[in-house]
Design a protein around this motif. Structure first.
Motif, PDB file in Angstrom:
ATOM      1  N   LEU A   9       0.804  -1.221   0.000  1.00 36.88           N
ATOM      2  CA  LEU A   9       0.000   0.000   0.000  1.00 36.88           C
ATOM      3  C   LEU A   9       0.839   1.274   0.000  1.00 36.88           C
ATOM      4  O   LEU A   9       0.412   2.305  -0.542  1.00 36.88           O
ATOM      5  CB  LEU A   9      -0.943   0.004   1.205  1.00 36.88           C
ATOM      6  N   GLU A  10       2.021   1.203   0.600  1.00 37.64           N
ATOM      7  CA  GLU A  10       2.853   2.418   0.644  1.00 37.64           C
ATOM      8  C   GLU A  10       3.242   2.890  -0.755  1.00 37.64           C
ATOM      9  O   GLU A  10       3.603   4.054  -0.969  1.00 37.64           O
ATOM     10  CB  GLU A  10       4.107   2.187   1.495  1.00 37.64           C
ATOM     11  N   LYS A  11       3.172   2.011  -1.723  1.00 41.09           N
ATOM     12  CA  LYS A  11       3.482   2.358  -3.105  1.00 41.09           C
ATOM     13  C   LYS A  11       2.388   3.275  -3.676  1.00 41.09           C
ATOM     14  O   LYS A  11       2.647   4.119  -4.547  1.00 41.09           O
ATOM     15  CB  LYS A  11       3.600   1.098  -3.940  1.00 41.09           C
ATOM     16  N   TYR A  12       1.169   3.107  -3.170  1.00 41.66           N
ATOM     17  CA  TYR A  12       0.020   3.843  -3.725  1.00 41.66           C
ATOM     18  C   TYR A  12      -0.373   5.047  -2.881  1.00 41.66           C
ATOM     19  O   TYR A  12      -0.939   6.011  -3.391  1.00 41.66           O
ATOM     20  CB  TYR A  12      -1.185   2.895  -3.835  1.00 41.66           C
TER      21      TYR A  12
END
Length: 443
Positions: A438-441
Motif C-alpha cells: 500500500l505504501e506504493k500507492y
C-alpha cells in the motif's frame, strides 16, 4: 539453558522482557501491572516493598515465549512437546545445587503476591511439588498453589484423584505425613512438564530434561531425599501433615472464584535459595496461567487426533474457552462422517472439554472470526450439532453440576458438506494480493 536465569537472559536479548525498578507492593500492585501487560512482554520486578527477592511475571504469557521455553517455534510447539514425552529421559544427579547458597526458616521472606480482592489470601502460584510414587518409587512433579498460614506452614491445593493427592492419601492410610519438596523459580520447560498430566508412575521431570536437550541436572535434598532441579531459585522441603487442614479459596483459570475448600497443610523443614533469588508469580486466569495448563493438553490432543485420524491438520484450545474448555479441530475432510467421529475422540482425550468445533483446512482454528464464519456458512443445527447430557466435565466450570462434576457438552460440525457443490463454499481470492504494498500507492 537449564535454569530460569538462562531463560530470562534469552527473552531479554529478544526484547521480550521489561524491567521495573520502581518500588512496588505484593498487595495487588504487582498483579495489576501483570494484568496490564497480559499478552505482551514478561516483567521483572527488582524493587519489592515487602521482600529482598526479585520477581518475574508473565514469563511464558505468549505462544512465542512458550515456544522459546521448549526450544522450538510457534509452528512446531506440539512436535517438540510430543517428542519430549516420547523420548523422556532421566536427568543426571549432581552433588550440589545453586539453590544451596542460602537457607532460611521463614517462608514469609518470599514476595508472595496478593492477587484478587476476594481471595482468601496471597498465593504462591508457580510452585511445583515433588513426591515419591508409593507404588513405583519414582518421583512425581506437579503444580500446586499454596497459601501462607504462618512462617512455617502453607495450605496446599490438591485436586482429588490427581497424582500428588494419591501419594498423600497413601501416606495417610499408612499413618504417615507425606514428605515433599517444592520449587519456585525454575526454567519454564520444567513448569510446562509439571503441568502435563503424565501417566501414573511416570516422572514429568524426565520430560523437562528432554525439552532441555538432556541438560537438566538434579540435586538430592537432605530431609526428603527427593531430587529437584539444581538451578532452582527457591526450594522448600517438608511434610504434608496427615491430620491438619486449612480453609482457602482462589481464582481459577476462568478468572472466577472457586468455592471454599479445606486443604492439607504443608510444614516446612528447610528452605533454600540462590543469591539474589528470583520468585516466579503466575497471575491466575490470565495468559500465562492458561498457556501453562492448556498448551500441554493442546499438544496431547494434537498427538492423539493425528494418530487416530490422518485427516487432522491441527487442534487449538481457544482463548475464549480459557485454553481449557473449548477446542477447534482443523481437518482435511474425506467423508461426511469424519467430523462426528473426531468430536467423540476429542472429548475422550480431554474430559474437561465442553465444546468441540470441527472446521475445514481453509479455516484458521486460531481465529474466532474464521471459526464463526465456518459456523455461519457450513453448519446446520438440526444435522451438525451433537449434544451430550450429564457427562463428566470440568470442576472449574461454575455453570456445571459441581457436586456430581457433570455438565452438558456440544460438538459442532462446521465443515463443508461433501454432498453439496464445492464451489458454493470456496473462499474467493484476489490474484497477487500478497505482492501489493500500500505504501506504493499512498504517499
Amino acid at each position: 539453558m537449564s535454569d530460569l536465569r538462562n531463560y530470562i537472559s534469552k527473552i531479554k536479548k529478544n526484547k521480550e522482557l521489561k524491567t521495573v525498578k520502581t518500588k512496588v507492593s505484593t498487595k495487588y500492585e504487582i498483579a495489576g501491572i501483570t494484568a496490564k501487560v497480559d499478552g505482551s512482554h514478561a516483567v521483572l520486578f527488582e524493587n519489592i516493598k515487602e521482600s529482598d527477592f526479585h520477581l518475574v511475571a508473565n514469563l511464558v504469557g505468549t505462544r512465542k515465549r512458550f515456544a522459546l521455553a521448549v526450544g522450538g517455534t510457534e509452528y512446531n510447539i506440539h512436535e517438540k512437546v510430543i517428542s519430549a514425552i516420547k523420548k523422556a529421559k532421566a536427568p543426571k544427579i549432581i552433588s550440589s545445587g545453586k539453590f544451596q547458597e542460602n537457607s532460611s526458616k521463614n517462608l514469609l521472606s518470599m514476595p508472595i503476591v496478593t492477587h484478587f480482592e476476594k481471595e482468601s489470601g496471597p498465593f504462591i502460584t508457580s510452585s511445583i511439588a515433588y513426591a515419591k510414587n508409593p507404588e513405583t518409587g519414582k518421583q512425581n512433579s506437579s503444580f500446586h498453589r499454596m497459601m501462607p498460614i504462618d512462617k512455617t506452614h502453607f495450605s496446599i491445593r490438591m485436586v482429588e484423584g490427581r497424582h500428588l493427592h494419591r501419594c498423600f492419601i497413601d501416606a495417610k492410610e499408612h499413618g504417615e505425613d507425606l514428605k515433599i519438596a517444592i520449587t519456585v523459580g525454575v526454567h519454564p520447560a520444567i513448569s510446562i512438564a509439571g503441568a502435563y498430566q503424565a501417566e501414573w508412575g511416570k516422572d514429568e521431570i524426565d520430560i523437562a530434561n528432554s525439552l532441555l536437550g538432556g541438560k537438566l541436572t538434579l540435586t538430592k535434598l537432605p530431609f526428603t531425599g527427593l531430587n529437584i532441579p539444581s538451578g532452582s531459585e527457591i526450594v522448600m522441603e517438608g511434610r504434608v501433615l496427615q491430620d491438619k487442614t486449612h480453609p482457602e479459596w482462589m481464582v481459577e483459570m476462568l478468572q472466577t472464584y472457586d468455592h471454599e475448600r479445606s486443604q492439607p497443610v504443608f510444614e516446612l523443614e528447610n528452605m533454600y535459595f540462590r543469591n539474589n533469588p528470583i520468585f516466579h508469580d503466575v497471575l491466575s486466569g490470565y495468559s500465562e496461567h492458561r498457556l501453562l495448563m492448556g498448551m500441554p493438553i493442546e499438544s496431547k490432543l494434537n498427538g492423539d487426533l493425528k494418530k487416530a485420524f490422518k485427516q487432522t491438520q491441527q487442534v487449538s484450545m481457544t482463548n475464549g474457552g480459557c485454553n481449557w474448555l473449548h477446542a477447534v479441530v482443523q481437518i482435511k475432510k474425506k467423508h461426511d462422517s469424519d467430523a462426528k467421529k473426531i468430536i467423540k475422540k476429542t472429548f475422550e482425550s480431554h474430559r474437561s472439554l465442553k465444546q468441540v468445533t470441527v472446521v475445514d483446512e481453509d479455516i484458521d482454528p486460531n481465529s474466532a472470526e474464521a471459526v464463526e464464519y465456518a459456523m455461519a456458512t457450513r453448519f446446520q443445527a438440526d444435522k451438525d450439532l451433537i449434544i451430550l447430557k450429564n457427562v463428566r466435565g470440568s470442576s472449574l466450570d461454575p455453570s456445571s453440576n459441581q457436586k456430581k462434576l457433570q455438565t452438558a457438552k456440544m460438538g459442532i460440525d462446521a465443515t463443508r458438506s461433501l454432498s453439496k457443490r464445492p464451489e458454493g463454499f470456496e473462499l474467493a481470492k484476489i490474484p497477487k494480493i500478497d505482492k501489493i504494498k500500500l505504501e506504493k500507492y499512498f504517499k
